[in-house]
Write a protein that holds these residues in place. Structure first.
Motif, mmCIF file in Angstrom:
data_model
loop_
_atom_site.group_PDB
_atom_site.id
_atom_site.type_symbol
_atom_site.label_atom_id
_atom_site.label_comp_id
_atom_site.label_asym_id
_atom_site.label_seq_id
_atom_site.Cartn_x
_atom_site.Cartn_y
_atom_site.Cartn_z
ATOM 1 N N ARG A 93 0.789 -1.234 0.000
ATOM 2 C CA ARG A 93 0.000 0.000 0.000
ATOM 3 C C ARG A 93 0.824 1.288 0.000
ATOM 4 N N GLY A 94 2.165 1.161 0.207
ATOM 5 C CA GLY A 94 3.006 2.368 0.205
ATOM 6 C C GLY A 94 3.070 2.989 -1.175
ATOM 7 N N GLU A 95 3.109 4.297 -1.228
ATOM 8 C CA GLU A 95 3.164 4.996 -2.519
ATOM 9 C C GLU A 95 4.520 5.654 -2.701
ATOM 10 N N GLY A 96 4.938 5.711 -3.966
ATOM 11 C CA GLY A 96 6.190 6.396 -4.285
ATOM 12 C C GLY A 96 7.415 5.588 -3.941
ATOM 13 N N ILE A 97 7.278 4.282 -3.776
ATOM 14 C CA ILE A 97 8.409 3.445 -3.389
ATOM 15 C C ILE A 97 8.982 2.764 -4.625
ATOM 16 N N ALA A 98 10.280 2.930 -4.839
ATOM 17 C CA ALA A 98 10.917 2.287 -5.988
ATOM 18 C C ALA A 98 11.261 0.852 -5.640
ATOM 19 N N SER A 99 11.963 0.649 -4.533
ATOM 20 C CA SER A 99 12.246 -0.711 -4.088
ATOM 21 C C SER A 99 12.301 -0.735 -2.571
ATOM 22 N N ILE A 100 12.034 -1.923 -2.043
ATOM 23 C CA ILE A 100 11.932 -2.029 -0.587
ATOM 24 C C ILE A 100 12.558 -3.332 -0.155
ATOM 25 N N THR A 101 13.218 -3.337 0.988
ATOM 26 C CA THR A 101 13.822 -4.574 1.458
ATOM 27 C C THR A 101 13.810 -4.615 2.980
ATOM 28 N N ALA A 240 6.968 9.726 3.892
ATOM 29 C CA ALA A 240 7.137 9.449 5.321
ATOM 30 C C ALA A 240 5.801 9.618 6.037
ATOM 31 N N GLN A 241 5.036 10.640 5.660
ATOM 32 C CA GLN A 241 3.740 10.911 6.286
ATOM 33 C C GLN A 241 2.757 9.774 6.031
ATOM 34 N N GLN A 242 2.756 9.334 4.779
ATOM 35 C CA GLN A 242 1.825 8.268 4.413
ATOM 36 C C GLN A 242 2.177 6.971 5.135
ATOM 37 N N LEU A 243 3.485 6.683 5.214
ATOM 38 C CA LEU A 243 3.933 5.456 5.876
ATOM 39 C C LEU A 243 3.601 5.518 7.360
ATOM 40 N N THR A 244 3.728 6.705 7.947
ATOM 41 C CA THR A 244 3.418 6.860 9.363
ATOM 42 C C THR A 244 1.955 6.504 9.631
ATOM 43 N N THR A 245 1.062 7.080 8.807
ATOM 44 C CA THR A 245 -0.368 6.800 8.971
ATOM 45 C C THR A 245 -0.637 5.303 8.826
ATOM 46 N N LEU A 246 -0.033 4.719 7.805
ATOM 47 C CA LEU A 246 -0.201 3.290 7.522
ATOM 48 C C LEU A 246 0.188 2.442 8.725
ATOM 49 N N LEU A 247 1.363 2.732 9.272
ATOM 50 C CA LEU A 247 1.895 1.913 10.361
ATOM 51 C C LEU A 247 1.139 2.167 11.661
ATOM 52 N N ARG A 248 0.726 3.420 11.893
ATOM 53 C CA ARG A 248 -0.029 3.719 13.126
ATOM 54 C C ARG A 248 -1.344 2.934 13.143
ATOM 55 N N ASN A 249 -2.014 2.894 11.963
ATOM 56 C CA ASN A 249 -3.250 2.118 11.875
ATOM 57 C C ASN A 249 -2.989 0.643 12.124
ATOM 58 N N ALA A 250 -1.951 0.123 11.475
ATOM 59 C CA ALA A 250 -1.623 -1.295 11.604
ATOM 60 C C ALA A 250 -1.293 -1.645 13.055
ATOM 61 N N HIS A 251 -0.653 -0.709 13.789
ATOM 62 C CA HIS A 251 -0.248 -0.991 15.177
ATOM 63 C C HIS A 251 -1.320 -0.594 16.187
ATOM 64 N N ASP A 252 -2.502 -0.183 15.670
ATOM 65 C CA ASP A 252 -3.623 0.194 16.536
ATOM 66 C C ASP A 252 -3.252 1.269 17.549
ATOM 67 N N LEU A 253 -2.575 2.303 17.085
ATOM 68 C CA LEU A 253 -2.173 3.359 18.016
ATOM 69 C C LEU A 253 -3.280 4.409 18.085
ATOM 70 N N SER A 254 -3.703 4.753 19.289
ATOM 71 C CA SER A 254 -4.686 5.836 19.452
ATOM 72 C C SER A 254 -3.965 7.173 19.289
ATOM 73 N N SER A 255 -4.751 8.229 19.131
ATOM 74 C CA SER A 255 -4.135 9.508 18.788
ATOM 75 C C SER A 255 -3.253 10.055 19.908
ATOM 76 N N GLU A 256 -3.459 9.600 21.175
ATOM 77 C CA GLU A 256 -2.584 10.093 22.261
ATOM 78 C C GLU A 256 -1.239 9.391 22.262
ATOM 79 N N GLU A 257 -1.213 8.175 21.696
ATOM 80 C CA GLU A 257 0.021 7.400 21.785
ATOM 81 C C GLU A 257 1.050 7.882 20.765
ATOM 82 N N ASP A 258 2.309 7.764 21.148
ATOM 83 C CA ASP A 258 3.391 8.140 20.235
ATOM 84 C C ASP A 258 3.644 7.010 19.252
#
Ligand SMILES: Nc1ncnc2c1ncn2[C@@H]1O[C@H](COP(=O)(O)OP(=O)(O)OP(=O)(O)O)[C@@H](O)[C@H]1O
Ligand SMILES: [Mg+2]
Lengths: 408, 233
Positions: A93-101, A240-258
Motif C-alpha cells: 500500500r506504500g506509494e512512491g516506493i521504488a524498491s523495498i527490502t 514518510a507521512q503516508q507510511l506513518t499513517t499506515l503503520l499507526r493504523n496497523a499498530h492500533d495506536l490511538s491519537s494520544e500514543e506516540d
C-alpha cells in the motif's frame, strides 16, 4: 602613538627573548589551549565535510524504518516491533516506493568461522532489493537473487573486511564458512565502501532474509528493519507521512500514543552526525576556554613577577622621562606579544596534531583549518594577553619614581 | 632670573610618632652655569635635596620654580616631561638599565622624546664620544668598569642637553684616580656652560665647585656665596 607602539614592541621583544625559557613556559597555557582548539577544529571540519560528501553520495531518496521503544516502556519490558506483516503492508500500500527490502540483524552470535579463523561481523538477512536501496554492488560473484529467498538458500555475500579477517582467498566465492553452526556458501564479494567515522562499512555479511528468519527460529518476536528507496518523483516528506499513517493504523495506536517506530532519512542521519560534532565542539570549546583562562592567569602572574623584578628599571625609566603610558604600553605589549606568540605556536602545533590524527587513523578525512579558526585563535589569545596584562602594566605605570628607585 | 628658585622648602617623613625633618626650610637660588656642591654629614638631607631639585620627589611644603615654572602644580606625567627636558640626573649607583648596552642606555631618554632611531643613535654617539666612551658602545653595564659606567650615566644625562646636571655622590663608588677623572669631566662641562649641582661628602670633590653649600640637620649651615656676599658688602 605609533612611535610609542613601535618602541614598546621592540623593547618587549628584547625582554621576551632575554627570558626565553621563562617566556615559553609562561605562554605554555596559551599554546596548549590554542593547539587543542585548532586540532579539534581541523579534525571536525575535515570530518563534517567528509560526512556531508558521504551522505550526498548516499542519496537523499532513501528511508529507513525501525521500531522504537520509549525508555519508560523498555523499563516495563515492552518492546515495540516491526514485523514481516508491516513489510507486507508497506510494499502493498506504500506509494512512491521504488524498491523495498527488509533487514533482519542476527540476534545473538555474529560469529563466523573459516578453518581455524573466527571473526565477528555484522550479519544481516535481506533481499535482492538491498542492492539498489543501499547502493551496494558486487565486485565478484553475484548478489542475492529473489529465488535465494524463496528457497532459503544457505548462501552469503561478504564485505572485504570479513574476507581479510577470516584469511579467505582473494576471491572468496565458492568457499564455505560457518555461521552460527551452519555451513554457508559464499556467492559474492561486495565492493569496498571504506570507513565512516572510523567504522568499517565493509565488515558485513549478507544472507537471504528468509534464511535468517529460519535461523532465528522464534518468529513471533521478529523485529525487522525496513529500508526503501523512493521513486524519482516522490517527495520524502509525503512518503514518510503516508507510511506513518499506515503503520499507526496497523499498530492500533490511538491519537494520544506516540509512534512506536521511527522513519529516518539520510538527511536526518546527517543532521544527527552534525549535532554530535557540534556537541563535541562545544564541550572541547569549554575545556579550551578554561585552559586559556589558566594560561592568562599564568601570564598575569609572570608579568606581576616581572614588574616587581624590574621595579628599579621602571624607576630609572621614569627618572629619565618615561610617562605613565610609556611604561603601561611596554608591559601591555609584552603581555600581548607573549600570548600572541603562544597563539602562533599553538596554531602550528594544533595543525600538526590534527594532521597527525587524521593521518594515523586510516581513511580518516584530511584535516583542514578554516581561516576563521586562525582569526579566532589569535584574536582570543591576544584578548587574553591584554586582559591579563592590563593589571600588571597598570601596576608598573603607577609606580612612584623615587620609591621605585629605592626598591631593593 | 634664577634657573632654580627654592622658597622655604621642607620635607618631613613621618616614622610612627616621630617626625624626621629631612629638609627644614631651605631657600636657595641657583643661576645658569653655576657649579654648586652640597656637602654635609651623613643624614643631613643632601640626597633629599637633590631628589627634590630633580623633580623625583616632592617637598612637603614650600615653592620650587624651575626655569620659571612652578613644579608644585605638576602631575606625574608633567614631572616626567620636566625630568626628560630640563634635568640630567647622575646617580651614585649609576642606575643604568642592566639589559641595555651603553648606547641603548644613552638613547633611552630620547625614546621619550619621540626621536627616531637613526637620530637617537647619532645623538647618543655624540654624547658617548663627549665622555670618551665611543669605543664601548655595545658593552652591557656589567661588562664595564665603575668609571666607565659612570661615564655612560653622564652621557645619558648629557644627551638631552638639559638645563641642569644633578649628580648625587657621582664618585662615591669610584677610586680616587677615577674620581679625579670624573671631576675633570665635570669641570670641562662647567667650562662649556653647563649648570652642575653635585652632592658629595668629600672636600676634595667640593673644591672643584665654585659654590659650596653645607647642610646640617636639613638646614643650610653655610653657603659660600652668602659668605662671599657678606665679605663684599
Ligand atoms: N624614605 C624615607 N623615609 C623616612 N626617612 C627618610 C627617607 N629618606 C630619607 N630619610 C631621612 O631623611 C634624612 C636625610 O636623608 P638623606 O638621604 O637626604 O641624607 P644624606 O645627606 O644624603 O646622607 P648620606 O650622605 O648618608 O647619603 C635622614 O635622616 C633619613 O633617615
Ligand atoms: Mg645621600
Amino acid at each position: 602613538m605609533f612611535f610609542v607602539l613601535f618602541e614598546s614592541s621592540r623593547s618587549a621583544l628584547i625582554s621576551i627573548y632575554a627570558h626565553g625559557l621563562r617566556s615559553f613556559l609562561t605562554t605554555l597555557g596559551i599554546v596548549i589551549g590554542v593547539a587543542s582548539v585548532i586540532a579539534v577544529i581541523s579534525v571536525t571540519e575535515g570530518m563534517s565535510s567528509f560526512i556531508g560528501d558521504t551522505f550526498a553520495s548516499l542519496g537523499s531518496n532513501s528511508l529507513t524504518i525501525r521500531s522504537y521503544t520509549p525508555f519508560e516502556d523498555q523499563m516495563k519490558g515492552i518492546r515495540a516491533r516491526l514485523t514481516p506483516e508491516d513489510l507486507e503492508l508497506i510494499s502493498r500500500r506504500g506509494e512512491g516506493i521504488a524498491s523495498i527490502t527488509p533487514i533482519l540483524y542476527a540476534a545473538r552470535s555474529s560469529q563466523i568461522k573459516f578453518g581455524s579463523q573466527t571473526a565477528f561481523s555484522q550479519i544481516m538477512g535481506t533481499t535482492y532489493a538491498f542492492q539498489e536501496v543501499s547502493q551496494s554492488y558486487i565486485s565478484s560473484g553475484r548478489f542475492l537473487a529473489p529465488s535465494d529467498n524463496d528457497t532459503r538458500r544457505r548462501i552469503a555475500i561478504i564485505g572485504e573486511k570479513v574476507r581479510d579477517n577470516l584469511n579467505l582467498p582473494e576471491n572468496p566465492v565458492n568457499e564455505y564458512v560457518d555461521i552460527g553452526g551452519e555451513w554457508f556458501k559464499i556467492v559474492g564479494l561486495l565492493e569496498p565502501k571504506g570507513d565512516i567515522m572510523g567504522q568499517s562499512r565493509d565488515d558485513i555479511v549478507l544472507m537471504p532474509y528468509a534464511t535468517m528468519r529460519s535461523l532465528q527460529g522464534n518468529q513471533a518476536r521478529t523485529d525487522i528493519q525496513i529500508q526503501l528507496s523512493l521513486s524519482a518523483t516522490a517527495e520524502v516528506d509525503v512518503v514518510a507521512q503516508q507510511l506513518t499513517t499506515l503503520l499507526r493504523n496497523a499498530h492500533d495506536l490511538s491519537s494520544e500514543e506516540d509512534d512506536d517506530f521511527t522513519i529516518q532519512t539520510a538527511e536526518q542521519l546527517m543532521e544527527t552526525f552534525d549535532s554530535i560534532i557540534n556537541m563535541v565542539t562545544i564541550v572541547i570549546g569549554g575545556i579550551v576556554s578554561i585552559s586559556l583562562l589558566v594560561g592568562g592567569i599564568g601570564i598575569m602572574n609572570i608579568m606581576l613577577v616581572s614588574v616587581t623584578e624590574r621595579t628599579r628599571e621602571i624607576g630609572i625609566c621614569k627618572a629619565i622621562g618615561a610617562k605613565r603610558h610609556h611604561i603601561l604600553m611596554q608591559f601591555l605589549i609584552e603581555a600581548l606579544l607573549l600570548s600572541l606568540l603562544g597563539g602562533l605556536i599553538g596554531l602550528a602545533l594544533g595543525y600538526g596534531l590534527g594532521t597527525l590524527i587524521s593521518n594515523t587513523i586510516p581513511s580518516f578525512p584530511q584535516a583542514s583549518i578554516p581561516l576563521w579558526s586562525i582569526a579566532l585563535a589569535l584574536g582570543f589569545s591576544g584578548f587574553v594577553g591584554v586582559l591579563f596584562g592590563i593589571l600588571p602594566a597598570a601596576k608598573a605605570a603607577n609606580l612612584d619614581p623615587i620609591d621605585a628607585l629605592r626598591y631593593e | 632670573m634664577a634657573l632654580i628658585e627654592l622658597k622655604s622648602i621642607t620635607k618631613y617623613y613621618e616614622m610612627g610618632d616621630q617626625i624626621v625633618r629631612a629638609l627644614d626650610g631651605i631657600d636657595i637660588d641657583v643661576f645658569r652655569n653655576d657649579y654648586l656642591a652640597f656637602i654635609g654629614s651623613s643624614g643631613s638631607g643632601k640626597s633629599t635635596m637633590l631628589n627634590i631639585l630633580g623633580c623625583l620627589d616632592k617637598p612637603t611644603n614650600g615653592q620650587y620654580h624651575l626655569n620659571g615654572k612652578n613644579v608644585e602644580m605638576m602631575d606625574q606625567n608633567e614631572l616626567s616631561e620636566v625630568r626628560n627636558l630640563e634635568i640630567g640626573f647622575i646617580f651614585q649607583s649609576f642606575n643604568l638599565l642592566p639589559r641595555s648596552t651603553a648606547l641603548g642606555n644613552v638613547m633611552q631618554p630620547l625614546v621619550y622624546r619621540n626621536i627616531r632611531l637613526k637620530q637617537r643613535k647619532e645623538m647618543a654617539m655624540d654624547a658617548l664620544t663627549r665622555v670618551g666612551l665611543d669605543d664601548r658602545t655595545h658593552h652591557l653595564p656589567n661588562q664595564l668598569s665603575g668609571g666607565q659606567r659612570q661615564r655612560v650615566a653622564i652621557a645619558r644625562a648629557l644627551v638631552t642637553t638639559p638645563s641642569i646636571l644633578l649628580a648625587d655622590e657621582p664618585t662615591g663608588n669610584l677610586d680616587s684616580k677615577t674620581s679625579i677623572e670624573i671631576m675633570q669631566l665635570f669641570d670641562e662641562l662647567h667650562a662649556e656652560g653647563h649648570t652642575l649641582i653635585v652632592v658629595t661628602h668629600e672636600d676634595e670633590i667640593a673644591r672643584h665647585c665654585k659654590r659650596v653649600i653645607e647642610m646640617k640637620d636639613g638646614k643650610i649651615f653655610n653657603d659660600s656665596d652668602t659668605v662671599l656676599d657678606a665679605v663684599t658688602h
